[in-house]
Motif scaffolding. Structure first.
Motif, PDB file in Angstrom:
ATOM      1  N   ASN A  99      14.637  35.930  21.242  1.00  0.00           N
ATOM      2  CA  ASN A  99      13.573  36.484  22.081  1.00  0.00           C
ATOM      3  C   ASN A  99      14.118  37.615  22.952  1.00  0.00           C
ATOM      4  OD1 ASN A  99      11.465  34.523  21.354  1.00  0.00           O
ATOM      5  ND2 ASN A  99      12.770  33.052  22.430  1.00  0.00           N
ATOM      6  N   PHE A 100      13.227  38.579  23.265  1.00  0.00           N
ATOM      7  CA  PHE A 100      13.558  39.675  24.168  1.00  0.00           C
ATOM      8  C   PHE A 100      12.772  39.509  25.469  1.00  0.00           C
ATOM      9  CE2 PHE A 100      14.720  41.518  20.094  1.00  0.00           C
ATOM     10  CZ  PHE A 100      15.880  42.209  20.402  1.00  0.00           C
ATOM     11  N   GLN A 101      13.348  39.982  26.561  1.00  0.00           N
ATOM     12  CA  GLN A 101      12.650  39.907  27.836  1.00  0.00           C
ATOM     13  C   GLN A 101      13.197  40.998  28.772  1.00  0.00           C
ATOM     14  OE1 GLN A 101      10.054  37.878  28.924  1.00  0.00           O
ATOM     15  NE2 GLN A 101      10.084  39.261  30.702  1.00  0.00           N
ATOM     16  N   LEU A 149      11.215  31.369  29.081  1.00  0.00           N
ATOM     17  CA  LEU A 149      10.693  32.528  28.354  1.00  0.00           C
ATOM     18  C   LEU A 149      11.561  32.870  27.152  1.00  0.00           C
ATOM     19  CD1 LEU A 149       9.662  34.836  31.352  1.00  0.00           C
ATOM     20  CD2 LEU A 149       8.116  33.729  29.724  1.00  0.00           C
ATOM     21  N   LEU A 150      12.893  32.713  27.298  1.00  0.00           N
ATOM     22  CA  LEU A 150      13.805  33.024  26.194  1.00  0.00           C
ATOM     23  C   LEU A 150      14.115  31.803  25.340  1.00  0.00           C
ATOM     24  CD1 LEU A 150      16.369  35.401  27.971  1.00  0.00           C
ATOM     25  CD2 LEU A 150      14.484  36.028  26.444  1.00  0.00           C
ATOM     26  N   ASP A 151      13.601  30.645  25.781  1.00  0.00           N
ATOM     27  CA  ASP A 151      13.838  29.392  25.053  1.00  0.00           C
ATOM     28  C   ASP A 151      15.337  29.094  24.958  1.00  0.00           C
ATOM     29  OD1 ASP A 151      12.993  27.104  23.832  1.00  0.00           O
ATOM     30  OD2 ASP A 151      12.850  27.988  21.810  1.00  0.00           O
ATOM     31  N   PRO A 669       5.549  25.037  38.747  1.00  0.00           N
ATOM     32  CA  PRO A 669       5.493  25.233  37.285  1.00  0.00           C
ATOM     33  C   PRO A 669       4.356  26.150  36.828  1.00  0.00           C
ATOM     34  CG  PRO A 669       5.969  22.936  37.787  1.00  0.00           C
ATOM     35  CD  PRO A 669       5.660  23.602  39.093  1.00  0.00           C
ATOM     36  N   ILE A 670       3.337  26.325  37.670  1.00  0.00           N
ATOM     37  CA  ILE A 670       2.241  27.240  37.303  1.00  0.00           C
ATOM     38  C   ILE A 670       2.784  28.640  37.042  1.00  0.00           C
ATOM     39  CG2 ILE A 670       0.190  28.401  38.214  1.00  0.00           C
ATOM     40  CD1 ILE A 670      -0.571  25.826  39.585  1.00  0.00           C
ATOM     41  N   LEU A 671       3.860  29.006  37.752  1.00  0.00           N
ATOM     42  CA  LEU A 671       4.418  30.341  37.589  1.00  0.00           C
ATOM     43  C   LEU A 671       4.941  30.551  36.169  1.00  0.00           C
ATOM     44  CD1 LEU A 671       6.328  30.771  40.980  1.00  0.00           C
ATOM     45  CD2 LEU A 671       4.065  31.616  40.366  1.00  0.00           C
ATOM     46  N   ASN A 672       5.423  29.481  35.550  1.00  0.00           N
ATOM     47  CA  ASN A 672       5.894  29.607  34.165  1.00  0.00           C
ATOM     48  C   ASN A 672       4.744  29.991  33.240  1.00  0.00           C
ATOM     49  OD1 ASN A 672       8.508  28.858  34.892  1.00  0.00           O
ATOM     50  ND2 ASN A 672       8.015  26.677  34.691  1.00  0.00           N
TER      51      ASN A 672
END
Length: 828
Positions: A99-101, A149-151, A669-672
């Motif tokens: 993944n890219f971020q 996000l990048l797992d 966790p909502i921010l995730n």
């Protein structure tokens, strides 16, 4: 007069009640001012040191030109005993687990942070810990959201340019994270020595180099003076006071403490003036006797001046000795509140105001009535002359007024603080003049009788000069105390109310126009209270009235807004926490004009009608100033230096949007979910800034409460000293009434009623004058909205009446316990 005789007179003076009262008043004055000055210095030192964690040092030097800061500058700082650290900040794409971020990278040296600590986790389920360092070379700490996000997992690899780094922990919070509202998220932290190997930074890359410095203020100021000639156009030197939110809070903290100290200075002046006048009145017979023995007036003046100096030295030393343990107690409370080791160091320079207060109080308030003793005629030995001659009283009053103005100005340095307090005193004295005339006019018709009320009113008329002077001193004392009470109950509460429990603690920035509706829908769907979404255009102020801004504004002025791009916005309605101070807000259909923040307008010398030019990308705009407004930077809501009307000069320019909202820690966790749905929108967490501002408010509240307790104690002593001024006359009258068959109950009731009336009059006048002072302070210094404080207005006269009634009863003790004949002989 021999030296032995002089010492003998001095020894007898110490046994006199008036001298002990004068020295006690001076001790209280010095102790009060010294305690406040020491604690204010300590608190400011603590607040600034504590708040410096938001810079990760005491000072930051930024370079935005893509060129590293020379090593020789850090070498010079270290030679001066200043600690240094390095940071490099840039944005880049990272790759991990396929993944890219886009991330914001902070690369730090081994010494980072110089102030504060980094909050860190070794894994998602591990407990949080505070550490005083960054990641080791070859490692990287990532924001918890980035891990998802990048797992990635802890121990995994993330590629930054050409370099692969190991994820060794989670970056929860940096001490200087979020200091700038333009900071990007999510953040990763790596070691500065790994930056070169990534190959990310090339010629022309957007990169910011930052040096951190920590040390003594004097050394930092000297180093800055050395640096200034070497700065380029992109170098910027920052302190904690350059951050709007924290700077505004620190500024308010200083003003509250200065206000408390100024009230203490005024009360000290009243205390010394009352005590010294009492002493001078009691020495007239002694001076008359000395003159009959051939002692010249000049020698008498020198003798009393020597005594005054001696009392001043003793009172000042005792006052400082009293102040030190009180200060250490307050320092212990502050350390307990902040959960850190107590700092008991004494700033000797902070004792300056107390010493100056003692000196001015003696020369301006104590010396004039004592110096006039040389005018007492020798004939007084044969014929008593009650009262004090009016000659010189006007001159003494002018000297006292100038001294009060000078003391408060020296101590506070705030013209509106001086004008507010002196304006309240002027209003008080004006009303007193009218009250005195009405008192004489109304009470002279009352004749005596066996009724306690009639005797009390007759007593007020019979002692009308003393009564008016007592009301004047009581009301001034109560005004000073009431002003601080109102500050505690009103201004501080207003400040605290700016940060309620649901105050915004997260910002969303870089919201594209196409995402505004979706973001609003996400926040509404998760029941998140949000402020208005504001458009934001980045632009640099370049001209004022057609002239380059750098030519209009003096090079000696440090205006931070000129060193960076400003956030410009347009808005239809004036925000609730903004207030127009000059001009008018935009009319409904207006498209011309702009509104500027008041402090920036003052720094730039800009006023209504001036035209400001901005460069936005490749375009330029110019608009006239149509309003000047105040901004509450510490409200934690989006705020702007410049605001334009909708459809105005900013219309059609590329803009991003910004908003803020409150999120409970349990719902983090909502921010995730948000970052997954809106990966290009930055989330800025400012919980720690809000916690620090609340901490500042709490510490200032504690300081104001301690100052209030001391001022109230000093006020009670001053009132007791004033009541005792007529002690002999009232005891003589009480003895005569008992000799003529007056009952004790009648005497007690009439005296207590007389003093209760004095207290009620003084309380009413004092609280009204305090309201005038607080109105000026709230309107001009603290930019608040004034409201009458009816609870204090009603309660203070009642409390004042009760306290003075008790003092009046205390004066009667010798009359009730001693034979009237013995008391009359003792008083004659």
């Amino acid at each position: 007069m021999s030296q032995g005789s002089s010492l003998s007179h001095t020894g007898r003076d110490w046994r006199q009640r008036d001298v002990r009262v004068l020295v006690a008043a001076l001790v209280i004055a010095v102790a009060t001012v010294a305690t406040i000055a020491l604690y204010a210095s300590h608190l400011e030192r603590t607040l600034v040191t504590s708040a410096s964690a938001f810079l990760a040092g005491d000072r930051q030097l930024e370079s935005e030109n893509g060129e590293p800061i020379p090593q020789t500058w850090r070498d010079e700082a270290e030679r001066r005993g200043i600690a240094t650290a390095r940071m490099v900040e840039f944005s880049t794409m990272v790759f991990g687990a396929g993944n890219f971020q886009l991330v914001s990278v902070k690369a730090v040296s081994d010494a980072y942070p110089l102030r504060g600590e980094v909050e860190f986790q070794t894994g998602p389920d591990a407990s949080r810990q505070m550490v005083g360092h960054g990641p080791a070379p070859g490692e990287v700490w990532v924001n918890p959201r980035l891990l998802r996000l990048l797992d990635l997992d802890i121990g995994g690899q993330v590629e930054v340019g050409n370099r692969s780094l190991t994820v060794s922990g989670l970056l929860i919070r940096e001490p200087d994270g979020g200091f700038s509202m333009s900071a990007l998220a999510p953040r990763i932290m790596m070691h500065a020595d790994d930056v070169a190997s990534t190959g990310v930074i090339q010629q022309g890359s957007r990169v910011e180099y930052v040096n951190l410095f920590a040390g003594e203020s004097d050394a930092l100021d000297a180093f800055y003076a050395w640096l200034q000639p070497r700065f380029g156009p992109s170098h910027e030197w920052e302190s904690i006071e350059d951050g709007e939110a924290l700077s505004d809070s620190l500024s308010k903290a200083r003003r509250f403490l200065l206000l408390g100290g100024s009230l203490a200075v005024l009360l000290a002046a009243v205390a010394v003036a009352v005590a010294s006048r009492q002493y001078a009145m009691g020495q007239r017979d002694t001076v008359a006797l000395l003159k009959t023995l051939g002692v010249p007036g000049r020698r008498i003046s020198r003798m009393y001046l020597g005594r005054l100096v001696l009392w001043g030295v003793v009172g000042t030393m005792l006052g400082i000795l009293v102040a030190l343990p009180i200060f250490w107690g307050l320092a212990s409370l502050t350390a307990e509140l902040l959960e850190r080791e107590a700092d008991y160091s004494v700033d000797l320079l902070a004792l300056g105001p107390a010493l100056i207060t003692a000196l001015v109080a003696l020369l301006a308030f104590a010396f004039p009535p004592i110096q006039r003793l040389r005018q007492v005629p020798a004939m007084r030995v044969l014929r008593a002359q009650p009262g004090e001659a009016g000659r010189g009283v006007l001159r003494d009053g002018l000297i006292a007024l100038v001294a009060i103005f000078g003391l408060v100005w020296l101590y506070a340095g705030e013209i509106w603080l001086v004008l507010a307090l002196l304006g309240g005193l002027a209003a008080l004295l004006s009303v007193l003049g009218v009250l005195g005339w009405l008192l004489v006019l109304g009470l002279r018709r009352i004749v005596g009788g066996g009724n306690a009320w009639r005797l009390a009113l007759v007593g007020l008329y019979r002692h009308r000069k003393a009564s008016l002077s007592q009301i004047a001193v009581f009301s001034m004392t109560l005004m000073l105390a009431a002003t601080l009470i109102l500050v505690r109950s009103s201004l501080l509460d207003d400040w605290q109310a700016q940060l309620p429990e649901d105050a915004p603690n997260h910002f969303l920035i870089n919201i594209g126009p196409e995402a505004v509706g979706d973001v609003r829908g996400f926040l509404d769907g998760h029941d998140l209270s949000t402020d208005t979404l504001y458009p934001m255009v980045r632009g640099r102020l370049t001209t004022i009235n057609g002239e380059p801004v750098r030519e209009v504004v003096s090079k000696d002025q440090s205006v931070g807004a000129l060193n960076r791009e400003l956030n410009l916005t347009w808005m239809e309605d004036l925000p609730d926490d903004n207030r127009i101070v000059r001009g008018q807000w935009f009319a409904p259909e207006a498209t011309e004009g702009l509104s500027i923040e008041a402090e920036l307008a003052s720094e730039l010398g800009v006023d209504l009608g001036d035209r400001l030019g901005f460069t936005i990308g490749s375009q330029t705009i110019e608009q006239p100033v149509t309003s000047v407004r105040t901004v509450q930077w510490d409200s934690m809501k989006p705020n702007f230096y410049m605001a334009f009307p909708p459809g105005g000069a900013l219309d059609g320019l590329p803009a991003t949007w910004i908003t803020s909202f409150h999120l409970d820690p349990s719902r983090k966790p909502i921010l995730n979910d948000f970052t997954r749905q809106f990966p290009t929108i930055s989330v800025l967490e400012i919980d720690h800034i809000i916690d620090r501002i609340r901490e500042i408010v709490q510490q200032v509240t504690q300081a104001i409460e301690a100052i209030l307790a001391m001022i109230l104690a000093a006020a009670v002593v001053v009132m007791a000293a004033v009541v005792s001024a007529t002690l002999q006359d009232r005891q003589r009258e009480g003895a005569l009434l008992r000799t003529l068959g007056g009952r004790q109950r009648l005497l007690v009731n009439s005296t207590m009623l007389e003093f209760a009336l004095l207290g009620a009059f003084a309380g009413i006048l004092g609280v009204v004058a305090a309201e005038v002072a607080v109105w000026a302070l709230q309107y001009r210094m603290f930019q608040g909205t004034f409201q009458w404080h009816w609870q204090v207005v009603v309660m203070l006269p009642l409390v004042s009446a009760a306290v003075l009634a008790v003092f009046g009863r205390w004066q009667l003790n010798p009359v009730l316990r001693v034979s009237p004949m013995l008391l009359l002989r003792r008083l004659e």
